[in-house]
Each structure stands twice: as C-alpha cells, then as structure tokens.
Design a protein around this motif. Structure first.
Motif, PDB file in Angstrom:
ATOM      1  N   TYR A 180      14.730  -0.396   2.163  1.00 11.11           N
ATOM      2  CA  TYR A 180      13.460  -0.726   2.805  1.00 11.11           C
ATOM      3  C   TYR A 180      13.212  -2.226   2.741  1.00 11.11           C
ATOM      4  CZ  TYR A 180       8.420  -1.265   3.269  1.00 11.11           C
ATOM      5  OH  TYR A 180       7.189  -1.692   3.643  1.00 11.11           O
ATOM      6  N   TRP A 181      13.529  -2.821   1.604  1.00 12.75           N
ATOM      7  CA  TRP A 181      13.268  -4.244   1.422  1.00 12.75           C
ATOM      8  C   TRP A 181      14.091  -5.093   2.388  1.00 12.75           C
ATOM      9  CZ3 TRP A 181       9.387  -6.637  -0.545  1.00 12.75           C
ATOM     10  CH2 TRP A 181       9.477  -8.012  -0.794  1.00 12.75           C
ATOM     11  N   PHE A 227      13.120   6.949  -4.984  1.00 12.05           N
ATOM     12  CA  PHE A 227      12.508   5.667  -4.669  1.00 12.05           C
ATOM     13  C   PHE A 227      13.469   4.523  -4.982  1.00 12.05           C
ATOM     14  CE2 PHE A 227      10.022   1.989  -6.091  1.00 12.05           C
ATOM     15  CZ  PHE A 227       9.304   1.738  -4.937  1.00 12.05           C
ATOM     16  N   TYR A 263       4.859  -6.885   1.226  1.00  9.50           N
ATOM     17  CA  TYR A 263       5.536  -5.591   1.207  1.00  9.50           C
ATOM     18  C   TYR A 263       5.469  -4.826   2.518  1.00  9.50           C
ATOM     19  CZ  TYR A 263       5.566  -6.578  -3.711  1.00  9.50           C
ATOM     20  OH  TYR A 263       5.772  -7.183  -4.900  1.00  9.50           O
ATOM     21  N   PHE A 303      14.315   2.103  -1.961  1.00  5.51           N
ATOM     22  CA  PHE A 303      13.556   0.873  -1.903  1.00  5.51           C
ATOM     23  C   PHE A 303      14.372  -0.360  -1.495  1.00  5.51           C
ATOM     24  CE2 PHE A 303      11.713  -2.941  -3.772  1.00  5.51           C
ATOM     25  CZ  PHE A 303      10.508  -2.946  -3.094  1.00  5.51           C
TER      26      PHE A 303
END
Lengths: 370, 345
Positions: B40-41, B33, B59, B37
């Motif tokens: 993804y952000w 993760f 989000y 992450f």
C-alpha cells in the motif's frame, strides 16, 4: 518410406536417452563444469588481456589471503580474547558434543564412517561457534562476512520458523475467511527481493517513512539504523523474514492439515492439555515436514545478496555484507580469482552446515516416524 | 457459570472458544496488515509529488494530500527513462526460459518415473576425469578448446562402448533425481564466474540467448523435482494400453501424459516464470545494457541525487503487479506445486 520408418524406429529405441539427456547435459554444464573451472580460477591469478583472459597458477594464495592474510579482517573478521560469556557458551557446547558422542558410542549402530563423520561435524561446528563468539561477544571483535552470513542464516531461519509455525497453528483451526488470509500471506513470497529491499528502505526512513511519528515519539529521529551495525543487520533480517515467513507458514499449514485427527481426538478425550498434544502428537508427526522446510530455507538463505546490496550496500563498513555480496564486490573490482575463492568457501560452509543439520536431526526424525 | 467460563468454554473438538478465536483473528489480522501495508505504501508513494514525500509521512490520498500522476507520466513518457525496454526484456526472457525449462524438465521428470536408468559409476568417474584433464589442458597448456572438446568426447564415447561394459556397479533413478535437486545447494556465486568466462569466450555475453540458457539451467532442478512427483500420481494403465497399440514413447508423452498433467504443468510454469521474473544475481553478472532486466533497473536507480522514491515506486509497482496477479489467481496451483516436494520429501 522404409528409410523414414527405420529412422523412426531408431529414434524410438533411443527414447530413454532423448528424454533425459537435455536436462542432464544442461545441469552438467552449469554445475560440474563450472565447479571445476571455478576451482582453477580460485587457484590462479586472472588477468583480462586483449581477446580473452590470461590465467597464472598461484596455488592456494587466494585462500591464504582470505584466511590468514590481508583479507582476513574482511572474511573472518577481527579477533579478540574470549570473554567469560564466550567461555561459558563454549563449555556448554563441548559438553553437548561429548554427550552426543557418548550416546553414539553406546548405541548399536556404531561404525567407523559414522564416527569420522560425527568427528568432522563436531570440529567444524566448534570452529564456527568459536569464530562467532570471538567476533560478536568480545569488545574489540568485529564480524567478517562469514559470521554475518551465518547470523543471517541461523538467526533468520529460527525466527522465521517460529513465527511461521505459530501462524500455521492458529490458522489450522476452523476460522472463517481462512483462504483470504492464506492468499494475503502468500503475496510477499512472490515479490522480488530487490523490490523488497527498496520497500523496506522506504518504510524505515526515519523522517519520511510511515513510522516517522513513532520514531519521533520515541525521540530517536536523530539516529539512523543504517549507521548502527546491528540496526542495519536487523533491518536486512526483517526484510528477509517478511518475504519468507509466508513460505514457512504455507508449508507448515499444509503439513498440519494432512495430519490424522484420530489420535488428537483420543488425546482430548483423555483430558490432555493443548501443550501436551502439541508436544507428544503434533510435533513428532510434523517433524519430517519441519526438517525439510528448514533444510530448504538453510540452502536458500546462504545465497542472500539482494537485500544487503540494495538496503545497505554492505555497510556500515562491512557490517551487513554477506558472502555472496563479498564475492560480487571482489568481482566488480576485477579480482575474479578472489571472487571465486570466496564463492568456494561459501559453498563449503553451506554444504557443511546443511549436512550437519541433516546428520544432527536424522535420529530424531527416525524415532518420530516409528 | 460466570461469564469468563462461558467465553473460554469449548463446544466441541473442532470448535475453539470465543476468546481463542478473537485472539487468532487479531493475530492473523495483524499479520495480514504487515503483509499488505508495504505494498500500500508504494502505491501511495507513487502518486505523491516530490515535495509531499519530503515533507514527511502522509498516509491517505485525497485526505492527507492531493495525488498526482506525475511520476507515472515521467516513467512512461520520458525518453531518457527507457522503462519499456527492461520491461520487455524481462517479459521475453522469463516467458521463453519458463517454457523451455518446462519442456526439458518435464521430459526428464517423466523419464525418471517411467524409464529405468542404470548409469554406470565407472562411466561417471571417467567423464569427470576427462573433464578435469580437458580443463587442465586448456588452462595450463593453452590448447585450443575446440580440439580438446572433440578429442575428449571421442575418448569418452570410446570408453563407454568398450571398457565400461566390464563393470557392473551402477546408480538408479533416485540417484539421478537426488543429484538434480542437490544442484540447488550450489550458491550461484560459485557457478557464475566460469559461466561468465564461458559466455565471453563464445561471444554471447549480454544476449537473450545467454540469459535464457542460464535461467533454464538454474530452474531445471525444481521443474524435474516437481513434475516427477506429479507424474507419479498419473495412472500407468492408459500409457500401457497405448504402448500395446504400438504408440511410441514420444506419442504417449505428447498425446496422453502432457494433457493429463495440465494442472501440474501450469503451476510449475507459473512458479518458474516468477523465479525468472525476480532473478537478480545472475543477471547482475551476465547482462549489461541490452538485456537489462527490471530487478537490475530498480537496483540501479539509486542516483546521486538520492533515491527518487516516487519514480522508484512506479517501477516497483510495474514489477510486482504481474507477479501478484499470477499469485492471486493461481495461488492454489502454485501452493500445491510448492508443497509436493516439501510434504512428500
């Protein structure tokens, strides 16, 4: 026909040179030649004039300025009297060094060159540790770029190694989806450090970043890591760790997998605990790999520039400025010779730390490999 | 036997208990993760409107906020952004330099495995001496560098063919290999200022040529090191047979060795490509406007209006997508390439 034949033959006889010369020449042009020129640049004052550059020899003035003169606060930081903690750490270090020498003098392979080498390593480490302590543990001391770089390198490498080893030990067991995890862990290593710097600036934004609710819950939305020296340094170190832990992990995992399993099985039969197995079997056999990757990371870590440049621009003040960045800032203000001097000192420190590391662990590796 | 014992019981050596494996999955999951992450952000930020970014963290697209492609349109359509030029610069420079590095580096790596070199210590000392003298003459006396270069080369060659035969002490292949890899320890900052002055004198600052030469030079040690280890694992019999049949070294290299080492070559190529793609420091010094690369462009986007995260995210994505694709498809090769040096060394 005979002409072309002879040319071919001659070319064939020269094959050894043809094969290696391009590489040797290019490396020569980009290492030995620049190193010598860089020394000259750092010993002179350069000026840009029409159509070229004018150099004036000024001796060690650039180095003097960095070590004792007006730039001392920038390179070495601000000094203060050692506190009690500092004295305790220093005396522990001195005792360790004395023990190290004592054991060396008692051993069989004792030589003059070895003694001198160890003496140089001990003195260098003594001064670097002293500098770090008077910069960091005293109330008025402030770290210069040298100590900041050392912090990045030494704390960063230790931290990355610990986590990488832990993950590798977890992953070496037979776990489903292992190749998926490995692939995911591999991704950060491939991203450019500049990109990572911006990623982390986005993530650590206290009001708009993804962790804003956590920050709010802690009641810290008014503070910003960017204005606290250690906050900024830790942010840079986290970015660096995010990128390089996967490297540690992948190399250590491959090392763990290539270990023979017979010894381990025999130890389990004898009822050895997992900590005992790790200490007596895994660690010694893995030690060569460990030493190699720590050395690789040490070498690369000294070059850190992108992360502090983009994340904090060296600030607050000079709190996150690494030596490479210091050199770049000097260059940007057209102080070419100052920049070369900083670069040279960086090289000296990097080579010294890497050689000291090798000389300190060489014995352990030799013992482990027997 | 109570439940606790059942959970922590080990079934065999290789097996771990249920509790242990749950714990390892948990930690591995957390780390996965952490790795994914941030990426993804950026992806999410790139489809946010400015006011959405400024209002605080949101989000999930479509649930938390309405995504829009305005940033993507701006980056690609807007003339003033001029994204494509740095992008193509990066592509061209990294491809060409990765290719040349691979060619020169694998030749040297092959030579270090199959040919025995005996460079004389005296010749090396003489070379360095002449180099120092030459630089002194140019910088202190102000002599023309072309003249010094020719006379220096002449003296050096004269020395090699006459005096150096009297001395026997020499180095071996391992020393050459070690010398090459030890170049990695040099911080680029030390090297870059002379290189900058050198390029300025030649008038090739801010050209593709300068960038390619620099990238080739900094990556050659890695290629030599990796390919040398790879060539060690190729059996020598085929080459010996070909040599008996009268094939030249070049022929053996191009028709036998290179085809046999395709996996190693492709892994090394990808690795060098990624290193060139990500290179920041050297391009910071050497390139200006014409050869600006993507890392430089991202770094320069911190405008006076504050960072415009939405545009920046798009460019970061542009920058990391090729690399991630390479990493995903070829990660096995690249990892093997990376490991050769570390595990054996």
């Amino acid at each position: 026909m005979t002409q072309s034949n002879s040319i071919e033959e001659r070319l064939d006889r020269q094959a050894p040179a043809v094969f290696i010369m391009p590489a040797v020449l290019i490396v020569l042009c980009f290492s030995i030649f620049p190193l010598i020129v860089s020394l000259f640049v750092s010993l002179s004052r350069l000026k840009f004039v029409r159509g070229g550059i004018e150099a004036k020899y000024i001796g060690f003035l650039n180095f003097k300025k960095l070590l004792f003169g007006s730039q001392q606060y920038h390179f070495l930081g601000k000094f203060d009297q050692l506190t009690t903690t500092g004295y305790v750490i220093m005396s522990v270090f001195v005792i360790l060094i004395l023990v190290w020498f004592y054991r060396y003098f008692r051993s069989i392979n004792f030589s003059l060159v070895g003694t001198i080498g160890r003496f140089v390593v001990a003195t260098g480490l003594f001064f670097l540790l002293m500098l770090t302590l008077i910069n960091l543990t005293t109330p008025k001391g402030l770290p210069g770029t040298l100590v900041v770089t050392l912090t990045y390198v030494i704390l960063g490498v230790i931290f990355q190694f610990q986590i990488g080893l832990g993950l590798a030990l977890l992953c070496v067991k037979k776990i489903r989806g292992r190749s998926f995890f490995r692939m995911v862990f591999f991704i950060p290593m491939m991203i450019t450090p500049v990109g990572i710097a911006y990623l982390f600036r986005m993530l650590t934004d206290m009001t708009k970043g993804p962790f804003a609710p956590v920050v709010m819950w802690l009641g810290m939305e008014e503070t910003s890591w960017a204005v606290i020296p250690w906050g900024a340094r830790i942010a840079v170190m986290i970015g660096d760790a995010w990128q390089w832990i996967p490297f540690m992990f992948i190399v250590l995992l491959a090392g763990l997998e290539s270990l023979p399993t017979e010894q381990k099985e025999a130890a389990i039969m004898d009822g050895a605990g997992s900590w005992q197995i790790f200490r007596d079997i895994t660690w010694p056999t893995l030690l060569p790999v460990i030493v190699t990757i720590i050395l690789i990371r040490l070498i690369e870590a000294f070059k850190i520039i992108d992360l502090p440049n983009v994340m904090t621009n060296g600030g607050p003040g000079i709190a996150t400025e690494s030596l490479s960045l210091h050199s770049y800032f000097n260059w940007r203000t057209m102080d070419l010779s100052g920049s070369a001097a900083v670069g040279y000192l960086l090289m000296v420190v990097a080579v010294f730390i890497c050689l000291s590391f090798v000389s300190l662990v060489k014995k352990q590796v030799e013992i482990a490999q027997q | 036997m109570n439940i606790w014992q059942q959970i922590t019981k080990k079934r065999s050596f290789e097996d771990s208990s249920v509790l242990e494996s749950i714990l390892s999955y948990l930690i591995l999951g957390i780390w996965a993760f952490i790795c994914i992450f941030p990426i993804y952000w950026v992806l999410v930020t790139s489809v946010k409107e400015p006011h959405v970014v400024n209002q605080g963290p949101f989000y999930i697209p479509f649930v938390d906020f309405q995504p829009s492609l305005h940033a993507w349109e701006f980056v690609f359509m807007q003339e003033s952004m001029n994204t494509l030029r740095p992008f193509f610069n990066t592509v061209i420079i990294s491809l060409i330099s990765a290719f040349i590095t691979l060619l020169i580096g694998s030749m040297a790596g092959y030579a270090l495995v199959r040919i025995h070199y005996r460079p004389k210590i005296v010749s090396i000392a003489c070379f360095i001496l002449i180099l120092i003298l030459a630089i002194l003459l140019i910088t202190r006396m102000g002599l023309d560098w072309r003249m010094v270069l020719t006379s220096g080369t002449a003296i050096f060659l004269l020395f090699i063919f006459t005096l150096s035969r009297r001395f026997k002490a020499s180095l071996g292949n391992n020393d050459i290999g070690f010398w090459m890899i030890s170049q990695r320890i040099l911080p680029p900052v030390v090297v870059v200022i002379p290189v900058y002055i050198f390029y300025q004198q030649l008038g090739i600052l801010d050209t593709y040529l300068a960038m390619v030469i620099t990238y080739v030079a900094i990556n050659i040690p890695i290629v030599v090191w990796l390919m040398r280890d790879f060539f060690f694992s190729i059996p020598v019999d085929l080459e010996e047979n070909a040599a008996l049949d009268g094939a030249s070294r070049y022929r053996i290299f191009t028709t036998i060795v290179l085809p046999l080492s395709k996996p190693g070559l492709s892994a090394t190529f990808m690795l060098v490509l990624i290193l060139c793609w990500n290179e920041y420091l050297l391009s910071l010094f050497i390139s200006m406007t014409d050869t600006q690369t993507l890392p430089l462009m991202i770094a320069s986007m911190n405008t006076t209006r504050g960072p415009q995260w939405w545009y920046m995210s798009v460019i970061i994505i542009l920058m990391i997508i090729p690399v991630i694709l390479i990493a995903l498809f070829l990660y096995r090769f690249i990892v093997r390439g990376l490991l050769v040096g570390a595990i054996k060394g």
